[in-house]
Design a protein around this motif. Structure first.
Motif, PDB file in Angstrom:
ATOM      1  N   ARG A   1      36.247  58.124  43.034  1.00 50.97           N
ATOM      2  CA  ARG A   1      36.953  58.433  44.272  1.00 50.97           C
ATOM      3  C   ARG A   1      38.400  58.822  43.999  1.00 50.97           C
ATOM      4  O   ARG A   1      38.924  59.793  44.585  1.00 50.97           O
ATOM      5  CB  ARG A   1      36.916  57.230  45.210  1.00 50.97           C
ATOM      6  N   MET A   2      39.053  58.104  43.101  1.00 43.09           N
ATOM      7  CA  MET A   2      40.447  58.410  42.806  1.00 43.09           C
ATOM      8  C   MET A   2      40.596  59.786  42.174  1.00 43.09           C
ATOM      9  O   MET A   2      41.576  60.499  42.431  1.00 43.09           O
ATOM     10  CB  MET A   2      41.051  57.320  41.921  1.00 43.09           C
ATOM     11  N   LYS A   3      39.615  60.179  41.358  1.00 45.15           N
ATOM     12  CA  LYS A   3      39.662  61.509  40.778  1.00 45.15           C
ATOM     13  C   LYS A   3      39.538  62.583  41.858  1.00 45.15           C
ATOM     14  O   LYS A   3      40.144  63.667  41.746  1.00 45.15           O
ATOM     15  CB  LYS A   3      38.576  61.667  39.722  1.00 45.15           C
ATOM     16  N   GLN A   4      38.800  62.287  42.888  1.00 48.57           N
ATOM     17  CA  GLN A   4      38.714  63.225  44.004  1.00 48.57           C
ATOM     18  C   GLN A   4      40.055  63.402  44.699  1.00 48.57           C
ATOM     19  O   GLN A   4      40.323  64.443  45.298  1.00 48.57           O
ATOM     20  CB  GLN A   4      37.691  62.725  45.048  1.00 48.57           C
ATOM     21  N   LYS A   5      40.899  62.343  44.591  1.00 45.69           N
ATOM     22  CA  LYS A   5      42.215  62.363  45.246  1.00 45.69           C
ATOM     23  C   LYS A   5      43.334  62.700  44.274  1.00 45.69           C
ATOM     24  O   LYS A   5      44.503  62.477  44.587  1.00 45.69           O
ATOM     25  CB  LYS A   5      42.465  61.010  45.908  1.00 45.69           C
TER      26      LYS A   5
ATOM     27  N   LEU B   1      35.925  39.330  34.409  1.00 45.84           N
ATOM     28  CA  LEU B   1      35.123  40.373  33.766  1.00 45.84           C
ATOM     29  C   LEU B   1      35.628  41.780  34.090  1.00 45.84           C
ATOM     30  O   LEU B   1      35.370  42.720  33.337  1.00 45.84           O
ATOM     31  CB  LEU B   1      33.658  40.232  34.195  1.00 45.84           C
ATOM     32  N   ALA B   2      36.336  41.924  35.182  1.00 46.75           N
ATOM     33  CA  ALA B   2      36.856  43.237  35.576  1.00 46.75           C
ATOM     34  C   ALA B   2      38.233  43.540  35.006  1.00 46.75           C
ATOM     35  O   ALA B   2      38.617  44.711  34.891  1.00 46.75           O
ATOM     36  CB  ALA B   2      36.920  43.331  37.109  1.00 46.75           C
ATOM     37  N   THR B   3      38.980  42.506  34.639  1.00 42.25           N
ATOM     38  CA  THR B   3      40.411  42.687  34.390  1.00 42.25           C
ATOM     39  C   THR B   3      40.713  43.602  33.216  1.00 42.25           C
ATOM     40  O   THR B   3      41.633  44.437  33.283  1.00 42.25           O
ATOM     41  CB  THR B   3      41.088  41.322  34.192  1.00 42.25           C
ATOM     42  N   ARG B   4      39.960  43.493  32.130  1.00 43.60           N
ATOM     43  CA  ARG B   4      40.204  44.386  30.995  1.00 43.60           C
ATOM     44  C   ARG B   4      40.091  45.853  31.406  1.00 43.60           C
ATOM     45  O   ARG B   4      40.824  46.711  30.918  1.00 43.60           O
ATOM     46  CB  ARG B   4      39.201  44.099  29.874  1.00 43.60           C
ATOM     47  N   ARG B   5      39.142  46.137  32.284  1.00 44.34           N
ATOM     48  CA  ARG B   5      38.956  47.522  32.713  1.00 44.34           C
ATOM     49  C   ARG B   5      40.074  47.970  33.641  1.00 44.34           C
ATOM     50  O   ARG B   5      40.481  49.138  33.607  1.00 44.34           O
ATOM     51  CB  ARG B   5      37.588  47.676  33.374  1.00 44.34           C
ATOM     52  N   TYR B   6      40.603  47.074  34.454  1.00 43.50           N
ATOM     53  CA  TYR B   6      41.761  47.433  35.267  1.00 43.50           C
ATOM     54  C   TYR B   6      42.949  47.770  34.359  1.00 43.50           C
ATOM     55  O   TYR B   6      43.673  48.738  34.601  1.00 43.50           O
ATOM     56  CB  TYR B   6      42.148  46.287  36.200  1.00 43.50           C
ATOM     57  N   VAL B   7      43.154  46.962  33.328  1.00 37.00           N
ATOM     58  CA  VAL B   7      44.238  47.226  32.375  1.00 37.00           C
ATOM     59  C   VAL B   7      44.036  48.575  31.695  1.00 37.00           C
ATOM     60  O   VAL B   7      44.974  49.379  31.570  1.00 37.00           O
ATOM     61  CB  VAL B   7      44.322  46.096  31.330  1.00 37.00           C
ATOM     62  N   ALA B   8      42.807  48.843  31.277  1.00 39.15           N
ATOM     63  CA  ALA B   8      42.506  50.111  30.605  1.00 39.15           C
ATOM     64  C   ALA B   8      42.735  51.301  31.539  1.00 39.15           C
ATOM     65  O   ALA B   8      43.230  52.346  31.106  1.00 39.15           O
ATOM     66  CB  ALA B   8      41.067  50.104  30.095  1.00 39.15           C
ATOM     67  N   LEU B   9      42.384  51.144  32.805  1.00 36.62           N
ATOM     68  CA  LEU B   9      42.604  52.225  33.773  1.00 36.62           C
ATOM     69  C   LEU B   9      44.085  52.551  33.886  1.00 36.62           C
ATOM     70  O   LEU B   9      44.472  53.727  33.909  1.00 36.62           O
ATOM     71  CB  LEU B   9      42.060  51.840  35.145  1.00 36.62           C
ATOM     72  N   ALA B  10      44.908  51.503  33.996  1.00 36.89           N
ATOM     73  CA  ALA B  10      46.343  51.724  34.151  1.00 36.89           C
ATOM     74  C   ALA B  10      46.952  52.356  32.905  1.00 36.89           C
ATOM     75  O   ALA B  10      47.972  53.050  32.984  1.00 36.89           O
ATOM     76  CB  ALA B  10      47.040  50.397  34.468  1.00 36.89           C
ATOM     77  N   GLN B  11      46.337  52.121  31.754  1.00 35.79           N
ATOM     78  CA  GLN B  11      46.826  52.729  30.517  1.00 35.79           C
ATOM     79  C   GLN B  11      46.345  54.154  30.351  1.00 35.79           C
ATOM     80  O   GLN B  11      47.075  55.008  29.842  1.00 35.79           O
ATOM     81  CB  GLN B  11      46.371  51.880  29.321  1.00 35.79           C
TER      82      GLN B  11
ATOM     83  N   PHE C   1      41.783  51.365  47.349  1.00 33.66           N
ATOM     84  CA  PHE C   1      42.484  52.631  47.125  1.00 33.66           C
ATOM     85  C   PHE C   1      42.371  53.478  48.384  1.00 33.66           C
ATOM     86  O   PHE C   1      41.267  53.706  48.888  1.00 33.66           O
ATOM     87  CB  PHE C   1      41.877  53.392  45.944  1.00 33.66           C
ATOM     88  N   ASP C   2      43.526  53.926  48.878  1.00 37.68           N
ATOM     89  CA  ASP C   2      43.550  54.790  50.054  1.00 37.68           C
ATOM     90  C   ASP C   2      42.749  54.163  51.203  1.00 37.68           C
ATOM     91  O   ASP C   2      41.952  54.834  51.870  1.00 37.68           O
ATOM     92  CB  ASP C   2      43.002  56.177  49.683  1.00 37.68           C
ATOM     93  N   ASP C   3      42.953  52.875  51.413  1.00 39.36           N
ATOM     94  CA  ASP C   3      42.313  52.095  52.482  1.00 39.36           C
ATOM     95  C   ASP C   3      40.801  51.948  52.318  1.00 39.36           C
ATOM     96  O   ASP C   3      40.113  51.558  53.263  1.00 39.36           O
ATOM     97  CB  ASP C   3      42.607  52.704  53.863  1.00 39.36           C
ATOM     98  N   GLU C   4      40.271  52.220  51.128  1.00 38.67           N
ATOM     99  CA  GLU C   4      38.838  52.081  50.885  1.00 38.67           C
ATOM    100  C   GLU C   4      38.605  50.962  49.871  1.00 38.67           C
ATOM    101  O   GLU C   4      39.142  50.998  48.760  1.00 38.67           O
ATOM    102  CB  GLU C   4      38.260  53.392  50.356  1.00 38.67           C
ATOM    103  N   PRO C   5      37.812  49.924  50.228  1.00 34.49           N
ATOM    104  CA  PRO C   5      37.587  48.809  49.318  1.00 34.49           C
ATOM    105  C   PRO C   5      36.413  49.052  48.368  1.00 34.49           C
ATOM    106  O   PRO C   5      35.381  49.611  48.758  1.00 34.49           O
ATOM    107  CB  PRO C   5      37.271  47.646  50.267  1.00 34.49           C
TER     108      PRO C   5
ATOM    109  N   ASP D   1      47.260  58.023  35.241  1.00 32.15           N
ATOM    110  CA  ASP D   1      48.542  57.945  35.941  1.00 32.15           C
ATOM    111  C   ASP D   1      48.309  57.137  37.219  1.00 32.15           C
ATOM    112  O   ASP D   1      48.221  57.684  38.321  1.00 32.15           O
ATOM    113  CB  ASP D   1      49.049  59.352  36.255  1.00 32.15           C
ATOM    114  N   LEU D   2      48.201  55.838  37.038  1.00 31.28           N
ATOM    115  CA  LEU D   2      47.774  54.935  38.098  1.00 31.28           C
ATOM    116  C   LEU D   2      48.558  53.635  37.995  1.00 31.28           C
ATOM    117  O   LEU D   2      48.651  53.046  36.919  1.00 31.28           O
ATOM    118  CB  LEU D   2      46.271  54.647  37.957  1.00 31.28           C
ATOM    119  N   GLN D   3      49.092  53.196  39.107  1.00 34.53           N
ATOM    120  CA  GLN D   3      49.736  51.888  39.173  1.00 34.53           C
ATOM    121  C   GLN D   3      48.817  50.933  39.918  1.00 34.53           C
ATOM    122  O   GLN D   3      48.440  51.179  41.064  1.00 34.53           O
ATOM    123  CB  GLN D   3      51.084  51.955  39.884  1.00 34.53           C
TER     124      GLN D   3
END
Length: 215
Positions: A206-210, A18-28, A189-193, A31-33
């Motif tokens: 959180r990533m936007k903060q970084k 259920l999460a995977t489509r959103r992970y794909v969308a995030l990477a697209q 991300f950045d050692d935070e689960p 600027d995130l690997q």
């Protein structure tokens, strides 16, 4: 600067699907690997997990995962066959497991090629999206092709290097525990689960903060 996130993921986890489509969308979109880190399901790591849980646990999980899928408009059906051979009535995990080891090893082989997320996305849609007999015919071959991979190559590697791939999968599990969790899906991300399909938006915050930026 491209940010990096690790996602710990299992083929048997409905919430990983259920999460995977959103992970794909995030990477697209950003600027995130995203590095897909495959782990074996709890049924392999702890075969008695299901037997020890509260009697309501399994029933609620089934109700919730289909509810989430309906809410998000994601096709979902009980896997046929289940990647884990299990007696649902007794919750006992079978000694013989013909699917999950090869699947997970092929996933890790895909990760070696930088295509773990793509492979997880395509194959999980077969397993959880209603494709009966997903392990038969050319279903997996075509899924691998959509992910930019060669199934025969992945299968050969899984057969020839089981110990090496299993060592990498075990290292993924150890890294997940070291990051502060044990279950999947977990984005680190950045050692935070950030555990669960319902914490993705929090991880993006959180990533936007970084410094996460759109592509």
């Amino acid at each position: 600067m491209t940010l990096q996130a690790d996602v710990y993921w299992s083929f048997r986890s409905p919430y990983s699907y259920l999460a995977t489509r959103r992970y794909v969308a995030l990477a697209q979109e950003y600027d995130l690997q995203i590095n897909l880190c495959f782990v074996y399901p709890l049924a392999i790591r702890d075969p008695h997990f299901f037997e020890k849980n509260h009697p309501n646990w399994l029933g609620y999980t089934f109700r919730d995962m289909f509810r989430v899928a309906q809410f998000m408009g994601i096709p979902m059906a009980p896997p046929n066959p289940d990647p884990i051979v299990q007696d649902i009535a007794t919750r006992k995990i079978a000694d013989e497991q013909p699917y999950i080891y090869e699947l997970t090893r092929m996933g890790q082989a895909a990760s070696r090629r930088g295509k773990g997320l793509e492979f997880a996305n395509e194959v999980s849609q077969l397993i959880w999206g209603g494709t009966a007999g997903w392990n038969e015919g050319d279903h997996l071959e075509r899924a691998a092709q959509r992910a930019g991979l060669d199934l025969d190559e992945l299968r050969a590697e899984a057969s020839a290097q089981p110990d090496g791939l299993d060592a990498e999968i075990a290292a993924n599990q150890n890294a997940l525990v070291a990051a502060g969790h044990w279950g999947v899906p977990t984005l680190v991300f950045d050692d935070e689960p950030f555990f669960g399909q319902d914490r993705i938006e929090l991880a993006v915050w959180r990533m936007k903060q970084k410094g996460l930026t759109e592509r």
